[in-house]
Scaffold this motif. Structure first.
Motif, PDB file in Angstrom:
ATOM      1  N   TYR A 159      70.476  29.543  -7.902  1.00 37.99           N
ATOM      2  CA  TYR A 159      71.078  29.138  -8.951  1.00 37.99           C
ATOM      3  C   TYR A 159      70.941  30.466 -10.328  1.00 37.99           C
ATOM      4  CZ  TYR A 159      68.863  28.190 -14.038  1.00 37.99           C
ATOM      5  OH  TYR A 159      69.290  28.621 -14.826  1.00 37.99           O
ATOM      6  N   LEU A 192      75.990  26.562  -9.800  1.00 42.10           N
ATOM      7  CA  LEU A 192      75.015  26.215 -10.427  1.00 42.10           C
ATOM      8  C   LEU A 192      74.852  24.512  -9.619  1.00 42.10           C
ATOM      9  CD1 LEU A 192      76.283  27.241 -13.655  1.00 42.10           C
ATOM     10  CD2 LEU A 192      73.833  27.848 -12.577  1.00 42.10           C
ATOM     11  N   ALA A 195      72.897  24.599  -7.092  1.00 42.37           N
ATOM     12  CA  ALA A 195      71.588  24.839  -7.470  1.00 42.37           C
ATOM     13  C   ALA A 195      71.363  23.333  -7.918  1.00 42.37           C
ATOM     14  CB  ALA A 195      71.514  25.565  -8.178  1.00 42.37           C
ATOM     15  N   ALA A 196      71.667  22.882  -9.248  1.00 41.29           N
ATOM     16  CA  ALA A 196      71.591  21.610  -9.669  1.00 41.29           C
ATOM     17  C   ALA A 196      70.958  20.516  -8.383  1.00 41.29           C
ATOM     18  CB  ALA A 196      72.632  21.268 -10.535  1.00 41.29           C
ATOM     19  N   CYS A 211      70.901  23.369 -15.154  1.00 41.18           N
ATOM     20  CA  CYS A 211      72.368  23.854 -14.442  1.00 41.18           C
ATOM     21  C   CYS A 211      73.213  23.364 -15.153  1.00 41.18           C
ATOM     22  CB  CYS A 211      72.325  23.326 -13.157  1.00 41.18           C
ATOM     23  SG  CYS A 211      70.998  24.502 -11.766  1.00 41.18           S
ATOM     24  N   TYR A 212      72.978  22.316 -15.587  1.00 38.74           N
ATOM     25  CA  TYR A 212      73.537  21.475 -16.558  1.00 38.74           C
ATOM     26  C   TYR A 212      73.710  22.047 -17.437  1.00 38.74           C
ATOM     27  CZ  TYR A 212      73.398  18.205 -11.897  1.00 38.74           C
ATOM     28  OH  TYR A 212      73.488  17.775 -10.913  1.00 38.74           O
ATOM     29  N   TRP A 390      71.098  31.816 -19.259  1.00 40.18           N
ATOM     30  CA  TRP A 390      71.735  33.549 -18.183  1.00 40.18           C
ATOM     31  C   TRP A 390      70.911  34.384 -18.375  1.00 40.18           C
ATOM     32  CZ3 TRP A 390      73.723  29.551 -21.956  1.00 40.18           C
ATOM     33  CH2 TRP A 390      74.158  30.045 -23.054  1.00 40.18           C
TER      34      TRP A 390
END
Length: 622
Positions: A159, A192, A195-196, A211-212, A390
């Motif tokens: 992430y 990402l 990570a998700a 993440c989304y 971010w």
């Protein structure tokens, strides 16, 4: 924190007398007691912080003196302290000065100095953010590149690595390097997504949600609609699963608008169809009608564009037939006839054109039904902007659960947080600094566990999401008394993330920590707590833990929670059934009552008796 706080005026007089006699420690203790009055009038509290700053400076505790000066001090009172504090405190102070500076040239200079101090402290992400704020994107890009390489090589945090790559892409675009930006976007999306997947696998959907959300931002920055769509589809899925229907419908609207803006009209129409079905299921017919009419309009636009591009007429035909279905469901029969006319005029084989012509004739006298069709009302909208995770989440990652850093950010942000919240954060930071000073000397003092527990209690009073990370770090302490204090504190943090630590506490080796975790579990009752509470119930080996989860679920007045509770009464053990009955007799929500009345004729034996008992105690006739 002391349960008994002496009157403010008494403590202040004691502090002044002690200081006049040169008894600085006694003066400090008295002022510390006075500062516990976090609901005092602002002018009184500001005066106290000024006196405390002076005493702390005389004692040589410059970090604490600067902390107190942050609350209501000025550059004039803060500047003399800067040369006596570590780079991280200088950086944070300079950043706060820059944020409120009105002169553009001086502001840029302050941001640059803050960035240099952050670099000196080894805090690359925060240095890069300071460079960005100062519009120095070249240096920001270099810093993000350095951080991305460090994180990518370690492979430990997908992430954070994905966020750093996204920041590299953003700054590369701003410096004109589109090739580097494309490469960074590709890497960021891959990291990402990874990570998700990991977050969802371990039940941390709120982290997957972040993440989304970043994927949406990446798609907008890079003008790649595929990333925007992937982000929105998953954001909506998670919101729906968490039963946040108004957030979900808002996200549907945003997704439709984004798709239409990008010229992805078919995708916009498909999203509108899904939105209509969801709104109808959630009992919002006006929103469902609005979505149906939007869908019909978009399918007609798809048809028009297909004909302009010279694509096979069957594509336009399918789009118009989808519009017919949407308009028919919305009762707009006259408009259905208009669409059949358009179908009859398509360059199709004669038999099909005649078929559509006959269909149109059946609707010549038809009328559109009068329907209420409008988007989600303003009062149901949540006008909160999505935070720049971010930046925000990379700062949290870099701070690594430091209580002094997290609380310092709160103290220095009067624009976002209330006076009381900032005062509580200031007190917690002063305790955190005392702990850090002890740790730097090496070895913990005898009263260290008491200090850690005090810090947990002070952090609980701040009640902000950003405080979760310091509490999570405190929970890793070896002392059971500290872990218990952390769990008590977490009962005030109504966030899904809170359950991560509470679930660990439920299986702690110390029974007192487990006891505190069960108590905390019963306090964590809010609509989107259903999923983690249900998971605790399903996975818990302890009967007592399952009963605590049942009591918490009974206070969530949603259909999903009610359905689970009815299932527990029907199928689970007598202890769980007894806990559910006892809890449901005391709550006020009506969702379970409605569900139970409908299910009562199908029930037999103990489950039927249990439901009748609940309904009787709630005053519901059956």
């Amino acid at each position: 924190m002391s349960q008994h706080v002496r009157p403010l005026y008494e403590l202040r007089d004691e502090a002044r007398t002690a200081r006049a006699r040169g008894e600085l420690s006694r003066a400090r203790d008295a002022l510390w007691g006075a500062l516990q009055h976090t609901i005092a009038r602002e002018e009184e509290y500001v005066a106290l912080t000024g006196e405390m700053r002076e005493v702390l400076a005389l004692q040589g505790d410059m970090r604490s003196a600067l902390t107190v000066a942050w609350y209501a001090g000025t550059e004039q009172t803060q500047r003399p302290l800067l040369e006596h504090v570590p780079p991280i405190d200088r950086a944070r102070t300079l950043l706060a000065w820059a944020d409120r500076e009105t002169s553009a040239s001086r502001q840029q200079g302050l941001y640059a100095k803050a960035a240099e101090a952050y670099e000196e402290a080894g805090l690359v992400a925060q240095a890069a953010i300071a460079r960005e704020r100062g519009q120095d994107f070249e240096r920001a890009r270099a810093l993000w590149s350095r951080l991305a390489q460090i994180l990518s090589s370690s492979g430990a945090d997908f992430y954070a690595a994905g966020l750093s790559r996204f920041n590299l892409a953003r700054t590369s675009l701003r410096t004109g390097d589109t090739a580097a930006a494309r490469e960074a976007v590709f890497s960021s999306v891959h990291l990402l997504e990874e990570a998700a997947d990991r977050y969802e696998t371990i039940g941390q959907r709120e982290r997957a949600f972040d993440c989304y959300q970043v994927l949406i931002a990446i798609g907008r920055e890079s003008s790649v609609f595929e990333h925007v769509l992937e982000g929105y589809v998953n954001v909506i899925r998670i919101l729906r699963e968490d039963h946040l229907r108004y957030y979900a419908l808002q996200s549907y609207e945003e997704a439709v608008a984004a798709a239409e803006k990008q010229g992805e009209t078919s995708a916009a129409a498909t999203l509108s169809r899904e939105m209509a079905a969801y709104a109808r299921k959630e009992g919002l017919p006006m929103v469902a009608n609005f979505a149906m009419l939007t869908q019909a309009r978009l399918w007609q636009e798809v048809s028009t564009m297909a004909l302009r591009r010279g694509t096979p007429p069957e594509i336009a035909e399918n789009a118009l037939l989808a519009a017919v279905i949407a308009l028919g469901e919305a009762g707009q029969y006259h408009k259905v006839g208009d669409v059949y006319r358009a179908l009859s005029e398509l360059p199709l084989e004669e038999s099909r054109r005649k078929h559509y012509g006959k269909a149109r004739a059946r609707y010549l006298e038809a009328q559109d039904l009068t329907i209420d069709a409008s988007p989600l009302p303003a009062q149901l909208r949540h006008e909160v902007g999505f935070p720049e995770v971010w930046h925000v989440d990379l700062v949290e990652w870099e701070q690594a659960g430091s209580a002094s850093q997290a609380t310092g950010d709160v103290v220095l942000d009067p624009g976002q947080w209330s006076e009381v919240t900032r005062r509580r954060a200031m007190l917690a930071r002063l305790t955190a600094l005392a702990i850090e000073a002890q740790e730097e000397k090496g070895g913990a003092s005898r009263d260290a566990p008491v200090l850690y527990a005090t810090l947990a209690e002070q952090l609980s009073a701040v009640e902000l999401y950003t405080i979760l990370s310091p509490l999570e770090r405190l929970f890793r302490r070896p002392e059971a008394s500290v872990r218990g204090a952390v769990v008590r504190a977490l009962s005030r943090f109504l966030y899904k993330r809170t359950f991560i630590t509470v679930r660990d506490a439920l299986v702690d080796a110390d029974p007192t920590v487990v006891h505190e975790a069960r108590k905390a579990l019963e306090e964590l009752r809010f609509p989107h707590a259903f999923d983690p509470l249900a998971r605790v119930y399903r996975e818990a080996q302890s009967q007592q833990t399952r009963q605590s989860a049942v009591r918490a679920l009974s206070k969530i007045d949603t259909f999903e929670a009610s359905e689970l509770l009815l299932g527990i009464i029907r199928h689970d053990g007598s202890e769980e059934r007894a806990a559910a009955v006892d809890a449901l007799k005391k709550v006020r929500g009506m969702k379970f009552i409605d569900l139970a009345r409908g299910a009562l004729p199908e029930l037999t034996g103990a489950p039927q008796a249990a439901v009748r008992e609940i309904l009787h105690d709630r005053g519901v006739s059956v």
